[in-house]
Design a protein around this motif. Structure first.
Motif, mmCIF file in Angstrom:
data_model
loop_
_atom_site.group_PDB
_atom_site.id
_atom_site.type_symbol
_atom_site.label_atom_id
_atom_site.label_comp_id
_atom_site.label_asym_id
_atom_site.label_seq_id
_atom_site.Cartn_x
_atom_site.Cartn_y
_atom_site.Cartn_z
ATOM 1 N N TYR A 135 -18.077 -28.141 -13.932
ATOM 2 C CA TYR A 135 -17.445 -27.895 -12.633
ATOM 3 C C TYR A 135 -18.511 -27.410 -11.649
ATOM 4 C CZ TYR A 135 -13.575 -27.853 -15.897
ATOM 5 O OH TYR A 135 -12.699 -28.176 -16.899
ATOM 6 N N PRO A 136 -19.388 -28.322 -11.222
ATOM 7 C CA PRO A 136 -20.519 -27.915 -10.387
ATOM 8 C C PRO A 136 -20.088 -27.349 -9.041
ATOM 9 C CG PRO A 136 -20.289 -30.297 -10.381
ATOM 10 C CD PRO A 136 -19.297 -29.761 -11.387
ATOM 11 N N VAL A 137 -20.960 -26.534 -8.479
ATOM 12 C CA VAL A 137 -20.677 -25.911 -7.182
ATOM 13 C C VAL A 137 -21.971 -25.914 -6.351
ATOM 14 C CG1 VAL A 137 -20.927 -23.574 -8.130
ATOM 15 C CG2 VAL A 137 -19.704 -23.911 -5.999
ATOM 16 N N SER A 138 -22.072 -26.920 -5.495
ATOM 17 C CA SER A 138 -23.226 -27.007 -4.602
ATOM 18 C C SER A 138 -23.189 -25.827 -3.633
ATOM 19 C CB SER A 138 -23.187 -28.318 -3.811
ATOM 20 O OG SER A 138 -22.088 -28.311 -2.914
ATOM 21 N N TYR A 139 -24.289 -25.622 -2.915
ATOM 22 C CA TYR A 139 -24.312 -24.536 -1.933
ATOM 23 C C TYR A 139 -23.233 -24.763 -0.869
ATOM 24 C CZ TYR A 139 -25.681 -21.289 1.667
ATOM 25 O OH TYR A 139 -25.664 -20.291 2.603
ATOM 26 N N ARG A 140 -23.067 -25.988 -0.445
ATOM 27 C CA ARG A 140 -22.032 -26.300 0.550
ATOM 28 C C ARG A 140 -20.636 -25.960 0.008
ATOM 29 N NH1 ARG A 140 -21.192 -32.096 3.538
ATOM 30 N NH2 ARG A 140 -19.500 -31.433 4.887
ATOM 31 N N SER A 141 -20.373 -26.329 -1.242
ATOM 32 C CA SER A 141 -19.080 -26.016 -1.858
ATOM 33 C C SER A 141 -18.906 -24.512 -2.037
ATOM 34 C CB SER A 141 -18.951 -26.711 -3.216
ATOM 35 O OG SER A 141 -18.913 -28.101 -3.040
ATOM 36 N N LEU A 142 -19.976 -23.833 -2.422
ATOM 37 C CA LEU A 142 -19.905 -22.377 -2.573
ATOM 38 C C LEU A 142 -19.580 -21.716 -1.237
ATOM 39 C CD1 LEU A 142 -20.280 -19.863 -4.395
ATOM 40 C CD2 LEU A 142 -22.668 -19.822 -3.588
ATOM 41 N N THR A 143 -20.198 -22.185 -0.166
ATOM 42 C CA THR A 143 -19.921 -21.629 1.160
ATOM 43 C C THR A 143 -18.442 -21.746 1.488
ATOM 44 O OG1 THR A 143 -22.161 -22.136 1.912
ATOM 45 C CG2 THR A 143 -20.499 -21.802 3.611
ATOM 46 N N ASN A 144 -17.865 -22.907 1.270
ATOM 47 C CA ASN A 144 -16.426 -23.097 1.514
ATOM 48 C C ASN A 144 -15.585 -22.210 0.609
ATOM 49 O OD1 ASN A 144 -16.900 -25.047 3.476
ATOM 50 N ND2 ASN A 144 -16.871 -26.712 1.990
#
Length: 180
Positions: A135-144
């Motif tokens: 369940y990856p979490v890119s920086y963009r996804s983490l920001t959201n």
């Protein structure tokens, strides 16, 4: 990753180190990032290192840079954690094991002080690589993600190439002030 590389990856001026604090390292493993965090914190602070691997946890010294490190064998996703109110969570390559990240972080909010930090190290991708990064979490996804649960600020701290190729590894610090 070496202790020096881990320390460089999470080095920041955004973290309040002017007082003793209490942190939890979720998915601590053998403590590479636990030790790195200890190097940032005020002497007298405490870190609870939590992992399912009892053998790995035994390799973590209980005192590093005059920061107390307590280890607990637990599944940080499913188990109730033996924590007091804490100032922050460190999740180094562990958030990507959580399927419902919003529900998990909301649950973790119950352990947190009104002003709290979330220190994340993850792969900057949203493409799963099962079983290692389901369940990856890119920086963009983490920001959201952190904005949705009330964190007011997030800072990308550092990036480095991953030894596994496909994605860059990043570190980020999110801070929330719950004014009640």
């Amino acid at each position: 990753m070496t202790d020096t590389e881990a320390s460089d990856l999470i080095r920041t001026n955004y973290l309040d180190t002017s007082r003793k604090t209490v942190w939890a390292d979720l998915g601590a493993g053998s403590g590479t990032f636990t030790r790195a965090l200890a190097g940032l914190l005020q002497p007298g602070s405490t870190i609870y290192a939590i992992d399912t691997d009892k053998k790995a946890l035994k390799t973590i010294p209980n005192l590093r840079h005059q920061v107390k490190i307590e280890t607990y064998v637990a599944d940080f996703i499913r188990d109730e954690l033996p924590l007091p109110k804490i100032d922050g969570f460190l999740m180094a390559n562990s958030l990507h094991y959580v399927s419902d990240q919003i529900a998990f972080l909301e649950k973790m909010s119950g352990y947190l002080m009104e002003v709290n930090d979330l220190l994340i190290i993850e792969y900057d991708t949203d493409t799963p690589n099962a079983p290692w990064v389901p369940y990856p979490v890119s920086y963009r996804s983490l920001t959201n993600l952190v904005e949705r649960i009330g964190y007011q600020t997030i800072h990308k701290l550092r990036e480095r190439d991953s030894i596994y190729g496909n994605a860059t590894l990043y570190s980020a610090l999110a801070t929330r002030r719950n004014i009640r």
